[in-house]
Design a protein around this motif. Sequence first.
Motif, PDB file in Angstrom:
ATOM      1  N   CYS A  39     -30.127   3.908  -8.147  1.00 23.34           N
ATOM      2  CA  CYS A  39     -29.304   3.785  -9.357  1.00 23.34           C
ATOM      3  C   CYS A  39     -27.843   3.964  -8.989  1.00 23.34           C
ATOM      4  O   CYS A  39     -27.515   4.431  -7.903  1.00 23.34           O
ATOM      5  CB  CYS A  39     -29.725   4.810 -10.404  1.00 23.34           C
ATOM      6  SG  CYS A  39     -29.380   6.521  -9.953  1.00 23.34           S
ATOM      7  N   VAL A  50     -33.349   9.245 -17.752  1.00 24.79           N
ATOM      8  CA  VAL A  50     -34.108   8.754 -16.601  1.00 24.79           C
ATOM      9  C   VAL A  50     -35.477   9.425 -16.617  1.00 24.79           C
ATOM     10  O   VAL A  50     -35.589  10.639 -16.827  1.00 24.79           O
ATOM     11  CB  VAL A  50     -33.357   9.037 -15.277  1.00 24.79           C
ATOM     12  CG1 VAL A  50     -34.264   8.838 -14.076  1.00 24.79           C
ATOM     13  CG2 VAL A  50     -32.138   8.128 -15.176  1.00 24.79           C
ATOM     14  N   GLU A  58     -37.483   6.843  -6.745  1.00 26.47           N
ATOM     15  CA  GLU A  58     -36.292   7.014  -5.903  1.00 26.47           C
ATOM     16  C   GLU A  58     -36.662   7.660  -4.573  1.00 26.47           C
ATOM     17  O   GLU A  58     -35.940   7.517  -3.591  1.00 26.47           O
ATOM     18  CB  GLU A  58     -35.217   7.833  -6.621  1.00 26.47           C
ATOM     19  CG  GLU A  58     -34.485   7.032  -7.675  1.00 26.47           C
ATOM     20  CD  GLU A  58     -33.004   6.942  -7.420  1.00 26.47           C
ATOM     21  OE1 GLU A  58     -32.540   7.176  -6.281  1.00 26.47           O
ATOM     22  OE2 GLU A  58     -32.286   6.642  -8.389  1.00 26.47           O
ATOM     23  N   CYS A 110     -30.309   1.137 -13.201  1.00 25.79           N
ATOM     24  CA  CYS A 110     -31.490   1.582 -12.462  1.00 25.79           C
ATOM     25  C   CYS A 110     -32.194   0.346 -11.907  1.00 25.79           C
ATOM     26  O   CYS A 110     -32.517  -0.577 -12.660  1.00 25.79           O
ATOM     27  CB  CYS A 110     -32.433   2.343 -13.384  1.00 25.79           C
ATOM     28  SG  CYS A 110     -31.701   3.847 -14.079  1.00 25.79           S
TER      29      CYS A 110
END
Length: 133
Positions: free
Chosen positions: A41, A82, A90, A122
């Motif tokens: 992101c 998020v 991630e 993202c």
Amino acid sequence: MTSILREHDIEGLERFSFGDGGDLADSLLALVLAGRKTATCWDATLGQMTTVGKLMVACDRHGTPRAVLRTVKLFQSGFMDVSAEFARKEGEGDLSLDGWRAAHEDYFRRNGAFSPEMMLWCEEFELVARIDG
């Protein structure tokens, strides 16, 4: 399954490094190459840096191409919105949402842009090829 390419096979593709350089760039790239990191992101004020289907070259801290990635999903989210699922994708730290928030707050503060209300782009991606030096 990913393929192995040589540098001349990627001519014309946009290049980037994860994070803000040095050890972070290399450690995040290692997570990608290990198959643990499939998302990233950035601060939405920097603009939309990719589109779904776009191929890009991920480089190490020295700008050496190491992988070709394809964007498979792209969306905007508020920092505090998020999801735990995205944080896991991630691939960093302990994979928890709390760990993600702490690390990303540090990163955005270091780069002068943190706010709990900030918007993010993202991206989810797939590893298309490793680049053989």
